[in-house]
Design a protein around this motif. Structure first.
Motif, PDB file in Angstrom:
ATOM      1  N   ASP A 115       0.684  -1.178  -0.059  1.00 52.98           N
ATOM      2  CA  ASP A 115       0.030  -0.067  -0.196  1.00 52.98           C
ATOM      3  C   ASP A 115       0.839   1.194  -0.078  1.00 52.98           C
ATOM      4  OD1 ASP A 115      -1.778   2.086   0.648  1.00 52.98           O
ATOM      5  OD2 ASP A 115      -3.150   0.365   1.479  1.00 52.98           O
ATOM      6  N   GLU A 143      -0.018   4.082   0.720  1.00 49.11           N
ATOM      7  CA  GLU A 143      -0.279   5.010   1.831  1.00 49.11           C
ATOM      8  C   GLU A 143       0.533   4.850   3.363  1.00 49.11           C
ATOM      9  OE1 GLU A 143      -1.384   7.571   1.063  1.00 49.11           O
ATOM     10  OE2 GLU A 143      -3.098   7.199  -0.512  1.00 49.11           O
ATOM     11  N   PHE A 144       1.405   3.398   3.210  1.00 53.88           N
ATOM     12  CA  PHE A 144       2.000   3.142   4.787  1.00 53.88           C
ATOM     13  C   PHE A 144       2.821   4.368   5.242  1.00 53.88           C
ATOM     14  CE2 PHE A 144       1.933  -1.849   4.269  1.00 53.88           C
ATOM     15  CZ  PHE A 144       0.701  -1.787   4.414  1.00 53.88           C
ATOM     16  N   SER A 196       2.552   7.526   4.470  1.00 53.03           N
ATOM     17  CA  SER A 196       1.680   8.743   4.831  1.00 53.03           C
ATOM     18  C   SER A 196       1.137   8.377   6.349  1.00 53.03           C
ATOM     19  CB  SER A 196       0.653   8.864   3.980  1.00 53.03           C
ATOM     20  OG  SER A 196       0.868   8.955   2.441  1.00 53.03           O
ATOM     21  N   VAL A 197       0.918   6.894   6.225  1.00 50.33           N
ATOM     22  CA  VAL A 197       0.008   6.697   7.818  1.00 50.33           C
ATOM     23  C   VAL A 197       1.092   7.011   8.809  1.00 50.33           C
ATOM     24  CG1 VAL A 197      -0.621   4.765   9.211  1.00 50.33           C
ATOM     25  CG2 VAL A 197      -1.578   5.408   6.927  1.00 50.33           C
ATOM     26  N   SER A 198       2.479   6.470   8.506  1.00 53.79           N
ATOM     27  CA  SER A 198       3.466   6.717   9.684  1.00 53.79           C
ATOM     28  C   SER A 198       3.977   7.757   9.958  1.00 53.79           C
ATOM     29  CB  SER A 198       4.526   5.387   9.481  1.00 53.79           C
ATOM     30  OG  SER A 198       5.141   5.894   7.998  1.00 53.79           O
ATOM     31  N   THR A 226       9.512   2.399   9.961  1.00 54.24           N
ATOM     32  CA  THR A 226       8.400   1.709   9.142  1.00 54.24           C
ATOM     33  C   THR A 226       9.020   0.882   7.995  1.00 54.24           C
ATOM     34  OG1 THR A 226       7.196   3.605   9.316  1.00 54.24           O
ATOM     35  CG2 THR A 226       6.410   2.165   7.623  1.00 54.24           C
ATOM     36  N   VAL A 280       7.959  -2.719   8.633  1.00 54.03           N
ATOM     37  CA  VAL A 280       6.742  -3.094   7.819  1.00 54.03           C
ATOM     38  C   VAL A 280       7.378  -3.628   6.513  1.00 54.03           C
ATOM     39  CG1 VAL A 280       4.436  -2.404   6.929  1.00 54.03           C
ATOM     40  CG2 VAL A 280       5.130  -1.749   8.930  1.00 54.03           C
ATOM     41  N   PRO A 282       9.976  -6.651   6.366  1.00 53.01           N
ATOM     42  CA  PRO A 282       9.235  -7.943   6.380  1.00 53.01           C
ATOM     43  C   PRO A 282       8.295  -8.267   5.452  1.00 53.01           C
ATOM     44  CG  PRO A 282       9.192  -6.759   8.648  1.00 53.01           C
ATOM     45  CD  PRO A 282       9.594  -5.608   7.454  1.00 53.01           C
ATOM     46  N   VAL A 283       7.366  -7.395   5.104  1.00 51.34           N
ATOM     47  CA  VAL A 283       6.573  -8.005   4.185  1.00 51.34           C
ATOM     48  C   VAL A 283       7.222  -8.259   2.806  1.00 51.34           C
ATOM     49  CG1 VAL A 283       4.781  -6.920   2.455  1.00 51.34           C
ATOM     50  CG2 VAL A 283       4.776  -6.441   4.906  1.00 51.34           C
TER      51      VAL A 283
END
Lengths: 571, 356
Positions: free
Chosen positions: A461, A463-464, A466-468, A478, A482, A485-486
């Motif tokens: 995504d 937006e990850f 932006s969110v963080s 992040t 995130v 690992p992904v």
């Protein structure tokens, strides 16, 4: 409405000169800048040196196209253009047809043991291209066990080059072809069926057009791989000259660097053509399949299935046969007089070419390449994909990262000599060290890894970040928590791709190794050159086994460890 | 009136030659729930991203709680955001997702756990701490995203089409829940949506946007009953439009008909549009009273609780839509092909400039 409307609403405020990035975004940006400088030094500048060298004479003066003219007017040299092109065309035709048949068998029929067939046919990718050539010497050479099959023709020459080249390019072609044929849309087949089309008509109007881009792509890839390969013609080419061996002879044999550069530039042309075609095709291909496509499931067709089963068995038998021949030859004490099995040929320290040390050097080089290369490439591709801003730098980064795909290894190796061995280059110190081998190998295989990384990152995504940022978390946190690992499966893919290629590559490093940094793949070449064919086979087998182990570790870590430790991957 | 919390001053945004936002100014009061409503490409998401600092305006100023934040880094702003895609981290559990912003703020582990528990209770997902996003339904994921955005107690909550990926039933339910939650917490909230029903039911204030400009700002009732432009009238709810000319101070002419109007008209204007909502058209048995015209029912459409009829009025080309309840329909004998008399009550008419 309220009092705020009386506040002056002019636009006198100016955008601050430092933009609106926070400190950690600036730090990440500077890492990206360091990355693009590294790519510029390791990819762009060497190629520039090569290009400029091709229009200079021995004394470094500009001579225009003189080197090219000399090349064309020397019959012994210019004939190799025709040789290279015709060999590459024949291999392209053979490999494309076989790969299509094999891919069709794997994706569109109901034959058993598909997984096994696929595994076997992918095996050649784990061996240096020298292995099939050596194997062919044992099968069809002067003392070969199946020499009679050639009916008096010699394996040393075009026949050998064609068989050897087909063998090692086949898995590359198969991978692309399987992908192309996997994308089916059952609705098209149902429509054809309803409209009363015969199986043959359906094949020519639905199946073939659907795989069209894959087929064209395979043809170009095989053509380039064959025309730029140097291992197979070197071992089994005999007196048959091709462009790739010309470069080697000009540079290593005659120390004629300028002529080598000129031939390299000629060799760049088909690679660049392939590169452009491939880019163009990928743009076209993406529009072909809609997300609504329903995968097609092969029906039972006894005759078709039986035909493909036989084809797969034959193809697999050839692959296994060639590999087994090399393994067997490496174990025979003294071919063909003493067929007792022993490990005598594995006593590399008794031969020229660097001995066991070259094997350990290769392992060391491959490990450095995998670790440093994966770290650098993945982090940089993360920055290119996910860091805000820096549009111009990212555009150039992408360009530099794609460039190595169009540069054959031999050409890159030569370019590295010109650039890094120049006395006025401050990086001159890494010439002849392990460092230059690692840098060159990472650069050589950069593109595929970069694309693997960016493709994986594109799927998460956007937006990850932006969110963080809205949660006031530094972007690097992040990345660690995130994104990495992904994307771990893709990271492992990159690492294993780099390791295997670092173990098997000959073309680029053959110009760059020194007495202290001999490599296993180069040792295969040199031992073969010195007539120690059995030890050469043994070293090639060692390389293949090492790559198999690497692949098994990759499978274990990726499929077993990750799936059990990362519970979120299981739905 | 409560104080202004967020103020946008003359915001412009250009992408090359494309003018995405033109001179947008807006005040948002503390604790207010504001909806940016408009069709796709109207600039509502661009405006939200400027408030969040994810994009920059070409000109203009953004003030939040008295500070100029126009060019402040995202990290230095005080807001929580929920995206249409939720953007939940797939490899982190619900607990880790919600606590994501707390970890870097040096909140101790027990406090974090307590906060997560509290937030999960607030969004109605108690006990889901150890689940992963993929194990949750779309509506549940949305709640987790909401909890994560609220975890750091931001002064401003931004919602970017938060409900559009959900199916109708869940959407209606969550709509209420988010509204109640917002009222309870009193957090100033801006939601972007293209769904007028969402905006009408949730917002304290609706900002209707089109082509990069604000068409109207007002409460849901105002926007619905007193649309300022033909665009607002047609985008929020259903509206019939008739071409007309000004005939007098309080009269219009459309086709052969004279139409009485409640307000004052500007006689200099020609080419105007008269508009009326389908539910405001009344049916009668005979032609008494003002603005009553003879016509015919062309077609009826069953909508459940009511029926939408398409009317052809004598002397007017454009067909009119009129909604009637099932009861009314039976008493007035409204059926396709039947003649009817219908009234366009003058206090329910809207007049807009320019031909459609």
């Amino acid at each position: 409405m309220d009092a705020t409307s009386t506040v002056s609403r002019t636009n006198s405020n100016k955008r601050p000169f430092f933009g609106q990035k926070s400190l950690d975004e600036w730090l990440l940006g500077s890492v990206l800048v360091v990355g693009i400088i590294a790519l510029f030094i390791c990819i762009v500048l060497p190629i520039y040196s090569l290009l400029s060298k091709s229009v200079q004479n021995n004394a470094g003066e500009f001579v225009g196209l003189d080197n090219f003219l000399t090349f064309i007017t020397t019959p012994s040299l210019s004939s190799s253009i025709g040789n290279s092109v015709s060999i590459a065309l024949i291999c392209t035709f053979i490999v494309t047809s076989l790969a299509f048949m094999a891919a069709y068998g794997l994706t569109r029929t109901k034959i058993p043991l598909k997984g096994t067939f696929r595994l076997v046919m992918a095996l050649p990718i784990l061996a240096p291209s020298l292995l099939p050539a050596i194997s062919l010497v044992y099968l069809f050479g002067n003392q070969g066990i199946m020499k009679e099959l050639l009916m008096g023709e010699s394996i040393y020459g075009p026949i050998g080059i064609i068989i050897g080249s087909c063998f090692w390019t086949f898995p590359h072609a198969l991978m692309i072809m399987v992908t192309a044929l996997s994308n089916t849309d059952a609705r098209l087949y149902e429509s054809a069926d309803v409209l009363g089309a015969s199986p043959a008509r359906t094949f020519f109007t639905v199946t073939l057009p659907g795989a069209k881009y894959g087929i064209i792509s395979v043809a170009f890839v095989v053509f380039t791989l064959v025309i730029t390969d140097f291992g197979v013609p070197k071992v089994i080419g005999g007196q048959f000259n091709v462009l790739a061996t010309d470069i080697y002879k000009q540079v290593i044999g005659q120390q004629n660097f300028e002529m080598g550069a000129a031939v390299s530039v000629i060799l760049l042309l088909p690679a660049i053509l392939t590169f452009i075609t491939d880019r163009w095709l990928q743009r076209r291909q993406s529009a072909l399949l809609t997300s609504k496509a329903v995968p097609w499931v092969a029906p039972k067709r006894p005759i078709v299935d039986r035909f493909f089963l036989v084809t797969m068995i034959i193809l697999s038998a050839i692959v296994i046969g060639i590999i087994a021949m090399a393994v067997y030859a490496s174990l025979v004490t003294f071919w063909p007089y003493n067929l007792a099995l022993s490990l005598n040929n594995y006593q590399f320290d008794l031969m020229d070419g660097g001995g066991w040390e070259s094997y350990w050097n290769s392992i060391e080089m491959a490990c450095y390449t995998a670790v440093i290369g994966t770290g650098f490439i993945f982090f940089q591709s993360y920055l290119v994909e996910k860091l805000g801003g820096y549009k111009v730098i990212k555009w150039f980064f992408h360009l530099f990262a794609i460039l190595p795909l169009a540069v054959p290894g031999l050409v890159l190796g030569l370019a590295y000599i010109f650039f890094f061995n120049a006395p006025n280059n401050p990086l001159n110190g890494i010439y002849g060290t392990m460092a230059i081998l690692v840098v060159c190998t990472i650069s050589h295989f950069y593109t595929v890894c970069h694309l693997t990384g960016t493709t994986a990152l594109k799927q998460i995504d956007p937006e990850f970040e932006s969110v963080s940022a809205s949660l006031k978390v530094p972007q690097i946190y992040t990345f660690w928590r995130v994104s990495l690992p992904v994307c771990l499966p893709a990271v492992l893919d990159i690492a294993s791709y780099l390791f295997v290629n670092a173990m098997t590559t000959v073309s680029a490093v053959v110009f760059l190794y020194s007495y202290n940094t001999t490599l296993a793949s180069v040792a295969v070449l040199n031992m073969d050159d010195a007539g120690d064919i059995a030890p050469a086979a043994a070293m090639a087998v060692m390389i293949m086994m090492t790559c198999m182990v690497a692949k098994i570790i990759h499978w274990f870590v990726g499929d077993v460890l990750l799936k059990s430790s990362q519970r979120w991957r299981v739905r | 009136m409560s104080s202004t919390y967020l103020a946008l001053h003359n915001i412009h945004q250009k992408f090359g030659t494309h003018h995405a936002l033109k001179d947008v100014s807006l005040d948002v009061a503390e604790g207010e729930f504001v909806c940016f409503l408009g069709p796709s490409g109207c600039g509502k998401t661009s405006l939200l991203r400027i408030i969040a600092g994810l994009d920059l305006p070409t000109a203009g100023k953004v003030n939040q709680a008295g500070t100029d934040i126009t060019y402040a880094p995202v990290k230095h702003r005080d807001f929580g955001i929920v995206f249409q895609s939720y953007a939940l981290f797939p490899n982190l559990s619900v607990e880790d997702n919600i606590a994501y912003g707390l970890v870097t703020q040096n909140v101790s582990a027990p406090q974090r756990r307590a906060r997560v528990k509290e937030l999960l209770a607030t969004v109605g997902l108690s006990g889901s701490e150890s689940k992963y996003p993929a194990q949750l339904s779309g509506g549940q994921q949305q709640r987790v995203a909401l909890a994560r955005a609220l975890a750091t107690s931001p002064g401003l909550l931004l919602l970017d089409e938060p409900l559009s990926a959900l199916d109708a039933r869940v959407r209606a339910h969550l709509r209420q829940e988010i509204k109640q939650l917002q009222e309870k917490l009193g957090v100033t909230t801006i939601m972007v949506t293209h769904d007028q029903e969402e905006a009408l039911t949730m917002a304290d204030k609706i900002v209707v946007m089109n082509h990069g400009v604000i068409e109207q700002i007002g409460s849901p009732q105002t926007v619905y009953t007193q649309p300022k432009s033909a665009f607002v009238a047609s985008f929020v709810g259903e509206m019939n439009f008739l071409q007309a000319d000004v005939a007098g101070d309080r009269t219009l002419k459309s086709g052969d008909h004279t139409i009485e109007f409640n307000g004052l008209l500007d006689p200099k204007q020609s080419d105007i549009q008269v508009a009326i909502r389908p539910e405001d058209i009344r049916f009668f048995a005979d032609q008494d009273g003002e603005n009553t015209y003879a016509g015919r029912v062309a077609h009826t459409e069953f909508l459940g609780s009511r029926v939408r009829s398409t009317l052809k009025l004598d002397g007017i080309d454009a067909p009119l839509l009129a909604d009637v309840s099932m009861n009314e329909m039976a008493t007035l004998n409204i059926e396709a092909g039947h003649p009817v008399y219908c009234q366009l009550p003058k206090d329910r008419l809207h007049v807009f400039e320019g031909a459609k």
